[in-house]
Write a protein that holds these residues in place. Structure first.
Motif, PDB file in Angstrom:
ATOM      1  N   MET A   1       0.854  -1.179   0.000  1.00 36.64           N
ATOM      2  CA  MET A   1       0.000   0.000   0.000  1.00 36.64           C
ATOM      3  C   MET A   1       0.895   1.235   0.000  1.00 36.64           C
ATOM      4  N   LYS A   2       0.554   2.169  -0.856  1.00 38.71           N
ATOM      5  CA  LYS A   2       1.369   3.358  -1.059  1.00 38.71           C
ATOM      6  C   LYS A   2       0.662   4.588  -0.463  1.00 38.71           C
ATOM      7  N   THR A   3       1.463   5.569  -0.036  1.00 46.62           N
ATOM      8  CA  THR A   3       0.911   6.812   0.515  1.00 46.62           C
ATOM      9  C   THR A   3       0.860   7.870  -0.579  1.00 46.62           C
ATOM     10  N   TYR A   4      -0.258   8.596  -0.588  1.00 51.22           N
ATOM     11  CA  TYR A   4      -0.502   9.641  -1.578  1.00 51.22           C
ATOM     12  C   TYR A   4      -0.975  10.914  -0.880  1.00 51.22           C
ATOM     13  N   ILE A   5      -0.827  12.017  -1.586  1.00 49.23           N
ATOM     14  CA  ILE A   5      -1.347  13.300  -1.133  1.00 49.23           C
ATOM     15  C   ILE A   5      -2.230  13.836  -2.252  1.00 49.23           C
ATOM     16  N   ALA A   6      -3.484  14.134  -1.903  1.00 48.72           N
ATOM     17  CA  ALA A   6      -4.417  14.718  -2.872  1.00 48.72           C
ATOM     18  C   ALA A   6      -4.589  16.192  -2.559  1.00 48.72           C
ATOM     19  N   PHE A   7      -4.547  16.997  -3.601  1.00 49.62           N
ATOM     20  CA  PHE A   7      -4.730  18.439  -3.497  1.00 49.62           C
ATOM     21  C   PHE A   7      -6.012  18.779  -4.243  1.00 49.62           C
ATOM     22  N   LEU A   8      -7.019  19.250  -3.514  1.00 47.57           N
ATOM     23  CA  LEU A   8      -8.287  19.638  -4.125  1.00 47.57           C
ATOM     24  C   LEU A   8      -8.218  21.114  -4.463  1.00 47.57           C
ATOM     25  N   ILE A  31     -14.645   5.166  -0.164  1.00 51.88           N
ATOM     26  CA  ILE A  31     -14.141   4.734  -1.479  1.00 51.88           C
ATOM     27  C   ILE A  31     -12.837   3.941  -1.324  1.00 51.88           C
ATOM     28  N   SER A  32     -12.677   3.376  -0.133  1.00 48.79           N
ATOM     29  CA  SER A  32     -11.579   2.441   0.162  1.00 48.79           C
ATOM     30  C   SER A  32     -10.195   3.070   0.247  1.00 48.79           C
ATOM     31  N   LEU A  33     -10.129   4.362   0.529  1.00 51.03           N
ATOM     32  CA  LEU A  33      -8.842   4.965   0.839  1.00 51.03           C
ATOM     33  C   LEU A  33      -8.591   4.712   2.319  1.00 51.03           C
ATOM     34  N   LYS A  34      -7.361   4.472   2.689  1.00 51.44           N
ATOM     35  CA  LYS A  34      -7.009   4.065   4.054  1.00 51.44           C
ATOM     36  C   LYS A  34      -6.208   5.141   4.770  1.00 51.44           C
ATOM     37  N   GLU A  35      -6.315   5.113   6.107  1.00 46.33           N
ATOM     38  CA  GLU A  35      -5.546   6.018   6.966  1.00 46.33           C
ATOM     39  C   GLU A  35      -5.649   7.462   6.495  1.00 46.33           C
ATOM     40  N   VAL A  36      -6.854   7.902   6.231  1.00 42.48           N
ATOM     41  CA  VAL A  36      -7.117   9.225   5.662  1.00 42.48           C
ATOM     42  C   VAL A  36      -6.916  10.317   6.708  1.00 42.48           C
ATOM     43  N   LYS A  37      -6.144  11.322   6.333  1.00 44.60           N
ATOM     44  CA  LYS A  37      -5.935  12.515   7.165  1.00 44.60           C
ATOM     45  C   LYS A  37      -6.159  13.733   6.282  1.00 44.60           C
ATOM     46  N   THR A  38      -6.746  14.763   6.846  1.00 46.42           N
ATOM     47  CA  THR A  38      -6.875  16.028   6.114  1.00 46.42           C
ATOM     48  C   THR A  38      -6.061  17.080   6.854  1.00 46.42           C
ATOM     49  N   TYR A  39      -5.662  18.096   6.110  1.00 44.64           N
ATOM     50  CA  TYR A  39      -4.915  19.189   6.704  1.00 44.64           C
ATOM     51  C   TYR A  39      -5.506  20.508   6.226  1.00 44.64           C
ATOM     52  N   PHE A  47      -3.406   9.939   2.341  1.00 42.71           N
ATOM     53  CA  PHE A  47      -4.075   8.644   2.456  1.00 42.71           C
ATOM     54  C   PHE A  47      -3.201   7.535   1.889  1.00 42.71           C
ATOM     55  N   LYS A  48      -3.622   6.305   2.151  1.00 44.13           N
ATOM     56  CA  LYS A  48      -2.965   5.141   1.569  1.00 44.13           C
ATOM     57  C   LYS A  48      -3.963   4.442   0.664  1.00 44.13           C
ATOM     58  N   SER A  49      -3.426   3.795  -0.366  1.00 46.34           N
ATOM     59  CA  SER A  49      -4.288   3.083  -1.296  1.00 46.34           C
ATOM     60  C   SER A  49      -3.519   1.945  -1.954  1.00 46.34           C
ATOM     61  N   GLU A  50      -4.273   0.917  -2.333  1.00 45.97           N
ATOM     62  CA  GLU A  50      -3.725  -0.189  -3.118  1.00 45.97           C
ATOM     63  C   GLU A  50      -3.532   0.241  -4.576  1.00 45.97           C
ATOM     64  N   LEU A  51      -4.336   1.201  -5.031  1.00 43.30           N
ATOM     65  CA  LEU A  51      -4.224   1.669  -6.413  1.00 43.30           C
ATOM     66  C   LEU A  51      -2.855   2.298  -6.627  1.00 43.30           C
ATOM     67  N   GLN A  52      -2.285   2.077  -7.790  1.00 42.50           N
ATOM     68  CA  GLN A  52      -0.944   2.585  -8.089  1.00 42.50           C
ATOM     69  C   GLN A  52      -0.949   3.745  -9.081  1.00 42.50           C
ATOM     70  N   ASN A  53      -2.095   4.040  -9.660  1.00 44.75           N
ATOM     71  CA  ASN A  53      -2.182   5.035 -10.719  1.00 44.75           C
ATOM     72  C   ASN A  53      -2.774   6.334 -10.161  1.00 44.75           C
TER      73      ASN A  53
END
Length: 179
Positions: A1-8, A31-39, A47-53
């Motif tokens: 599982m990889k960690t990602y940062i989403a910018f809205l 939507i199955s995102l894991k360990e979700v944190k907002t700032y 967040f973490k996700s199994e998706l790689q793309n």
């Protein structure tokens, strides 16, 4: 599982596109995102996700927001290593500039066309400097971003790409939260 940062882009600004962070975290969990944190309230999600793309993740988050909140929100997703590289490549790295809150990062969703970049590179703005990389435009706004002519909307219009801007402190905090 990889960690990602989403910018809205463009939420909770001037009372428009309101998304409470607690609801955003719940939505991401759904939507199955894991360990979700907002700032802060401007739409930053770690967040973490199994998706790689990252494009799939951007689409997944954007569609979920549209379905849940009824409006479209552009989303840019970066990996932890991409965010670290963006911060390490910052050409305006100096304690003095950071303290005065002059350094900003305009994150690009896609590479601009060469023709648009060529025209943009020769532009000049008083009290502002910029440097361009593949995924980010680094800004140094000597009188602050609020007074900058070279802002997110102008960059999107000139380069014809989706972008969102964050300050130095936010970028470093998101990297810290991603570990």
């Amino acid at each position: 599982m990889k960690t990602y940062i989403a910018f809205l882009r463009g939420i909770n600004v001037s009372g428009k596109h309101k998304i409470p962070m607690a609801e955003l975290r719940e939505l991401c969990d759904s939507i199955s995102l894991k360990e979700v944190k907002t700032y802060i309230q401007s739409g930053n999600i770690v967040f973490k996700s199994e998706l790689q793309n990252t494009s799939e993740l951007e689409s997944l988050i954007s569609k979920a927001i549209l379905k849940s909140f009824g409006f479209e929100v552009p989303v840019i997703v970066k990996t932890t290593s991409q965010l670290r590289d963006i911060l390490n490549d910052n050409p305006f790295e100096s304690e003095d500039e950071i303290i005065r809150k002059q350094v900003y990062f305009v994150l690009l969703n896609d590479l601009p066309k060469i023709s648009e970049l060529t025209k943009f590179k020769v532009e000049s703005y008083e009290n502002e400097e910029f440097s361009i990389s593949d995924s980010c435009i680094y800004l140094k706004c000597k009188v602050g971003y609020g007074k900058a002519k070279l802002n997110n909307n102008l960059i999107e219009r000139k380069l014809k790409v989706l972008a969102t801007t964050r300050n130095y402190r936010t970028m470093h905090k998101l990297l810290e939260l991603s570990y």
